[in-house]
Design an enzyme around this catalytic site. Structure first.
Site: not given
Ligand code: NAI
Ligand code: MG
Length: 501
Positions: A256, A251-252, A198, A307, A404, A273
């Site tokens: 996650g 992703g974020s 996806k 990241c 972030e 990750e």
């Protein structure tokens, strides 16, 4: 179906390769299910936006749980009948090598899509594209090397430890490196799994193009399926599907966390990750000429949307003012503009939403009392550009030091002693990466031992290799990609006992 009808409009002025134009003009930018590109059953589409202009230039199929059902079914069948996992390892390698060669042959398309869809500047696209090729070629060599073991036992019994694929894996990817699709999918495929990819809804095109190359390379139908759509529908349906054995997510943190909670209901295997707020520690003995420029680029690269961006720069007070002045000098005159202009140094962020997030954090930094040493504003009125921005006098407790931002915003934090530097560096919920700038070898080793992160770069930043594991600790996630360790992530061990008495 003509969902790519507007493909020419916004991109018409760009120097795209003929192959890219041909790709964008094809009738169906759809899902890849069971070896065929298909529209959504309900006909839904979603826009693809050029971050250089903010204009929609294509539409792709927007999936729903119905497409997830079809894709998971196709992946399951492909896995169970063994069309891929039981193919001879030499033949698996041949398919993956063809894929690597096809990626090479289509370098120009991948670079175009990085610029047009991903907002990656021309001078950096070769690096991203090459890394995707290297990752593919690296894992292409693995199928003949995934070995089991024999356990030491008495003579009356033989125990084989057999390494098997996990089954059906969902790979959910972010938008910040579209041509890194191979990074997410080639390792699980090399291990014999079937996957459903996806892609992020902001950058679906590279995945579609990559899926076409997989078909050309001879990957059997159903081994890679691609479903486009929003995270909350398509992503969530994949995570909750009972026939999906494992989830690999990049992703974020927030998403996650939700994925791990949802996967827990079925005790589904998850690797995450997630993001970072990575510190770069600049000691007083650092080579300031080299460090200032590199430390700044560790934040400005891809407009901070990496990241591992080294977005917290911890500087020894003895050299603080001089170091900040050098970073400001190195960053002040950088050309901001379209990814397609050869002289551009800073491209756009991915979306209006991301631009709004960056703007919000910069306002917050000012309100928190940090000092704006450079930048601080949107650039231009069209597209999603933001100036390289340096905040000094930042305290590590400020939100701009803890959260972030994922944009070109640096927080400079002074320190006095080495112990204080380690304490500040580790005082974060994240633990993805860190940089250390020093000429003292002992100090470099001490720092690398003290930093609670998955990667430490000493007198360099953001290097990577296909063979070097990559991933985080703490809330930057768990699981590792790249290298041999990724083969372990996407396989599991079965113990087979044989009575030899
Ligand atoms: P996100 O983490 O929500 O999206 C990443 C991927 O997850 C996309 O494919 C998305 O469709 C999917 N997803 C979203 N919700 C899901 C759900 N409930 N279940 C399954 N899949 C789901 O990130 P987003 O919204 O694109 O960006 C938000 C912020 O996250 C950014 O501003 C940035 O700060 C951070 N981010 C960090 C990344 C990193 O690599 N460190 C990458 C992308 C975003
Ligand atoms: Mg886009």
């Amino acid at each position: 179906m003509t969902i790519a009808a507007s493909a020419q409009d916004a991109s018409v002025g760009y120097p795209l390769s003929p192959k890219t134009r041909q790709f964008l003009a094809q009738a169906c930018l759809g899902h890849l299910i069971d070896g065929k590109f298909v529209p959504s059953a309900n006909g839904a589409t979603m826009p693809v936006v050029d971050p250089n202009t903010g204009a929609e230039f294509a539409r792709v199929a927007q999936g729903s749980p119905a497409e997830v059902e079809l894709a998971v079914g196709a992946a399951r069948r492909a896995f169970e009948d063994g069309r891929w996992r039981h193919l001879h390892p030499n033949k698996k390698e041949a398919v993956l090598r063809r894929l690597g060669a096809l990626l090479e042959d289509n370098r120009d398309v991948l670079m175009d899509l990085d610029m047009l869809d991903g907002g990656i500047i021309r001078s950096q696209t070769p690096f991203f594209v090459q890394f995707g090729i290297d990752v593919t070629n690296y894992y292409a060599g693995w199928p003949t090397k995934i070995e089991g073991r024999m356990s030491p036992t008495g003579p009356d019994v033989v125990v084989q430890q057999v390494r098997e694929p996990l089954g059906v894996c969902a790979v959910i990817m972010p938008w910040n490196a579209p041509s890194a699709v191979p990074l997410g999918v080639v390792a699980p495929i090399a291990c014999g799994n079937s996957i459903i990819l996806k892609p992020a809804e902001q950058t679906p095109l590279t995945a579609i193009f990559f899926g076409g190359l997989c078909e050309q390379a001879g990957l059997p139908a159903g081994v890679i399926n691609i479903v486009h759509g929003l995270g909350g529908t398509v992503g969530a349906a994949l995570v909750e599907h009972r026939e999906v054995d494992a989830i690999s997510f990049t992703g974020s943190v927030e998403t996650g966390r939700g994925i791990q909670a949802a996967a827990a209901k079925q005790l589904k295997r998850v690797s995450l990750e997630l993001g970072g707020k990575s510190p770069q520690i600049v000691f007083a003995d650092a080579d300031l000429d080299a460090a200032a420029n590199a430390a700044a680029w560790a934040v400005w690269g891809h407009s901070g949307q990496i990241c591992t961006a080294g977005s917290r720069v911890l500087v020894n007070r003895a050299i603080h003012d001089e170091f900040v002045a050098r970073m400001v000098d190195a960053s002040r005159a950088l050309t901001i503009g379209s990814c397609f202009d050869a002289e551009t140094c800073i491209g756009p962020v991915i979306s209006q939403k991301q631009l709004d997030q960056v703007t919000r954090y910069v306002e917050l930094g000012k309100a928190e009392g940090a000092h704006l040493a450079l930048g601080g504003a949107r650039h231009g009125e069209k597209g999603f550009f933001f100036e390289p921005t340096i905040f000094t006098a930042v305290s590590n407790r400020m939100k701009i030091a803890q959260e972030e931002i994922f944009g070109p915003v640096m927080a400079v934090i002074p320190f006095d002693t080495d112990e204080e530097a380690y304490a500040i560096a580790n005082d974060t919920t994240f633990g993805l990466a860190a940089g250390v700038w020093t000429r003292d070898l002992g100090r470099a080793h001490r720092a690398s031992q003290r930093l609670k992160v998955g990667t430490v770069w000493i007198n360099t930043y953001q290097l990577n290799e296909t063979s070097v594991p990559y991933g985080g600790v703490k809330q930057s996630g768990f699981g590792r990609s790249l290298g041999a360790v990724s083969i372990e992530e996407f396989t599991q061990v079965k113990s087979v006992w044989i009575n030899a008495a």
